[in-house]
Design a protein around this motif. Structure first.
Motif, PDB file in Angstrom:
ATOM      1  N   TYR A  58     -10.601  53.188 101.751  1.00 55.52           N
ATOM      2  CA  TYR A  58     -11.053  52.064 100.942  1.00 55.52           C
ATOM      3  C   TYR A  58     -10.288  50.816 101.367  1.00 55.52           C
ATOM      4  CZ  TYR A  58     -12.612  56.096  98.291  1.00 55.52           C
ATOM      5  OH  TYR A  58     -13.195  57.299  97.936  1.00 55.52           O
ATOM      6  N   SER A  59     -11.022  49.833 101.879  1.00 56.74           N
ATOM      7  CA  SER A  59     -10.400  48.634 102.432  1.00 56.74           C
ATOM      8  C   SER A  59     -10.336  47.517 101.411  1.00 56.74           C
ATOM      9  CB  SER A  59     -11.198  48.184 103.658  1.00 56.74           C
ATOM     10  OG  SER A  59     -10.648  47.003 104.197  1.00 56.74           O
ATOM     11  N   PHE A  60      -9.132  46.940 101.249  1.00 50.93           N
ATOM     12  CA  PHE A  60      -8.902  45.794 100.383  1.00 50.93           C
ATOM     13  C   PHE A  60      -8.120  44.765 101.190  1.00 50.93           C
ATOM     14  CE2 PHE A  60      -9.137  49.577  97.723  1.00 50.93           C
ATOM     15  CZ  PHE A  60     -10.076  49.206  96.764  1.00 50.93           C
ATOM     16  N   GLY A  61      -8.844  43.909 101.904  1.00 53.31           N
ATOM     17  CA  GLY A  61      -8.173  42.953 102.771  1.00 53.31           C
ATOM     18  C   GLY A  61      -7.463  43.669 103.899  1.00 53.31           C
ATOM     19  N   SER A  62      -6.153  43.425 104.032  1.00 54.81           N
ATOM     20  CA  SER A  62      -5.372  44.044 105.101  1.00 54.81           C
ATOM     21  C   SER A  62      -4.915  45.450 104.748  1.00 54.81           C
ATOM     22  CB  SER A  62      -4.137  43.188 105.401  1.00 54.81           C
ATOM     23  OG  SER A  62      -3.279  43.156 104.269  1.00 54.81           O
ATOM     24  N   MET A 152     -13.586  29.314  95.574  1.00 54.87           N
ATOM     25  CA  MET A 152     -12.600  29.491  94.508  1.00 54.87           C
ATOM     26  C   MET A 152     -12.137  30.940  94.451  1.00 54.87           C
ATOM     27  SD  MET A 152     -10.666  28.523  92.061  1.00 54.87           S
ATOM     28  CE  MET A 152     -11.153  26.847  91.619  1.00 54.87           C
ATOM     29  N   LYS A 153     -13.056  31.881  94.635  1.00 57.00           N
ATOM     30  CA  LYS A 153     -12.668  33.296  94.606  1.00 57.00           C
ATOM     31  C   LYS A 153     -11.741  33.629  95.779  1.00 57.00           C
ATOM     32  CE  LYS A 153     -16.964  34.850  94.048  1.00 57.00           C
ATOM     33  NZ  LYS A 153     -18.108  35.759  93.789  1.00 57.00           N
ATOM     34  N   ILE A 154     -12.021  33.035  96.937  1.00 58.55           N
ATOM     35  CA  ILE A 154     -11.143  33.227  98.092  1.00 58.55           C
ATOM     36  C   ILE A 154      -9.757  32.662  97.791  1.00 58.55           C
ATOM     37  CG2 ILE A 154     -10.721  32.479 100.470  1.00 58.55           C
ATOM     38  CD1 ILE A 154     -13.768  32.639 100.901  1.00 58.55           C
ATOM     39  N   CYS A 160      -3.099  34.642  94.332  1.00 57.52           N
ATOM     40  CA  CYS A 160      -2.739  35.607  93.282  1.00 57.52           C
ATOM     41  C   CYS A 160      -2.576  37.036  93.782  1.00 57.52           C
ATOM     42  CB  CYS A 160      -3.787  35.584  92.166  1.00 57.52           C
ATOM     43  SG  CYS A 160      -3.946  34.012  91.306  1.00 57.52           S
ATOM     44  N   PHE A 161      -3.240  37.384  94.895  1.00 59.54           N
ATOM     45  CA  PHE A 161      -3.205  38.771  95.361  1.00 59.54           C
ATOM     46  C   PHE A 161      -2.658  38.908  96.779  1.00 59.54           C
ATOM     47  CE2 PHE A 161      -6.878  39.027  92.264  1.00 59.54           C
ATOM     48  CZ  PHE A 161      -6.133  39.647  91.274  1.00 59.54           C
ATOM     49  N   ASP A 162      -2.088  37.849  97.326  1.00 51.24           N
ATOM     50  CA  ASP A 162      -1.403  37.897  98.615  1.00 51.24           C
ATOM     51  C   ASP A 162      -2.326  38.257  99.772  1.00 51.24           C
ATOM     52  OD1 ASP A 162       0.928  37.471 100.070  1.00 51.24           O
ATOM     53  OD2 ASP A 162       1.449  39.604 100.087  1.00 51.24           O
ATOM     54  N   PHE A 163      -3.618  37.908  99.664  1.00 51.97           N
ATOM     55  CA  PHE A 163      -4.528  38.059 100.797  1.00 51.97           C
ATOM     56  C   PHE A 163      -4.245  36.945 101.797  1.00 51.97           C
ATOM     57  CE2 PHE A 163      -6.761  40.885  98.117  1.00 51.97           C
ATOM     58  CZ  PHE A 163      -7.853  41.440  98.773  1.00 51.97           C
ATOM     59  N   GLY A 210      -9.766  42.538  89.628  1.00 50.18           N
ATOM     60  CA  GLY A 210      -9.617  41.212  90.214  1.00 50.18           C
ATOM     61  C   GLY A 210      -9.415  40.099  89.215  1.00 50.18           C
ATOM     62  N   PHE A 211      -8.657  40.366  88.162  1.00 52.66           N
ATOM     63  CA  PHE A 211      -8.418  39.405  87.087  1.00 52.66           C
ATOM     64  C   PHE A 211      -7.327  38.446  87.544  1.00 52.66           C
ATOM     65  CE2 PHE A 211      -6.483  39.136  82.570  1.00 52.66           C
ATOM     66  CZ  PHE A 211      -7.079  37.898  82.372  1.00 52.66           C
TER      67      PHE A 211
END
Length: 274
Positions: A58-62, A152-154, A160-163, A210-211
């Motif tokens: 399951y991929s979440f960014g990096s 905005m989501k990006i 907030c999530f260190d992407f 993703g809050f």
């Protein structure tokens, strides 16, 4: 891409394993049901036509999370080890590989002892058990997300999530392409978009993901108001409401607990390097 019959086999195996081990597996069904044909993300093991082992990526960014299971009658035969080795080519480009094991899974922890990995973090699955619905708060609005909200989501994923920016763009483009845009709500206060929240539905279960609230708007109570509004919306529809949180995130954990969420299960994550 997984065929309908394969999805049924995975679900059946999951039920057998969870019942036998008294655990909750995190198989990310929203992702399993929307795999792409060109991707090699799922690995299955059969014996005489019966699915006896499964491993999913399951991929979440990096970051790539790895989760799987083996039928109780087929353990200690190298089944999961072979599935894991087969997955290595698909893991090579990941910056972080996290092995996901339910905290109370004895068989999972035994397998971890057979490889080289280090504990990274834990995550609680929490369920809303409030006795009364939160009141409607008109000072905040959760509006459906539109295509124009993608920047905005990006931004929220980056701050907030260190992407990384490119990872956040690829992740959000993929969610939009797969039809998950309808699950997103933008958090608005006085006509300002200050954050986002995603609500995934699976039958009578709603999960909040993703809050996030922009740093300059944090500490003003907007996050708590948005969460209570999301709970109100879903519980009013008769849905059970769930969310995940890392136990060391004391601020978020305190907010969720005060809103009526209680811990239901725990997932542990271990860092692995190829």
């Amino acid at each position: 891409m997984l065929a309908i019959e394969q999805l049924k086999e995975i679900k059946a195996l999951q039920q057998v394993v969870e019942r036998y081990d008294s655990i909750d597996l995190k198989l990310n069904w929203d992702m399993l049901e929307n795999r792409k044909e060109e991707e090699q993300t799922d690995f299955l093991s059969y014996d005489s036509g019966q699915l006896v082992g499964f491993l999913g990526l399951y991929s979440f960014g990096s970051k790539i999370e790895v989760c799987g299971m083996v039928h109780p009658d087929y353990r200690r035969k190298g089944t999961f080890g072979r599935l894991f080795q087969n997955s290595h080519p698909a893991l090579e480009k990941a910056r972080h590989i996290l092995l996901n094991v339910p905290a109370n899974s004895e068989s999972g922890k035994l397998w971890l002892d057979s490889i080289t990995c280090t504990y990274e973090e834990s995550e609680y699955m929490m369920k809303w058990e409030g006795k009364e619905l939160p009141d409607l708060d008109e000072s905040i609005c959760l509006r459906p997300s539109f295509k124009e909200d993608i920047e905005m989501k990006i931004k929220l994923d980056v701050v907030c999530f260190d992407f990384q920016a490119e990872e956040a763009k690829m992740y959000n483009d993929r969610l939009e392409k797969d039809g998950f845009q309808k699950e997103f709500f933008m958090i608005e206060v006085e006509d300002n978009t200050v954050g986002k929240i995603r609500i995934h539905h699976e039958k009578e279960r709603s999960e909040i993901y993703g809050f996030a609230v922009l740093p300059e708007f944090q500490g003003k109570g907007y996050g708590g108001k948005a969460l209570r509004e999301a709970v109100r919306m879903e519980a009013q529809r008769g849905q059970s409401v769930y969310l995940e949180v890392q136990p060391e995130n004391e601020k978020a954990l305190s907010l969720y607990t005060s809103t009526g969420f209680i811990k239901e299960s725990q997932q542990d994550y271990y860092l692995y390097s190829i």
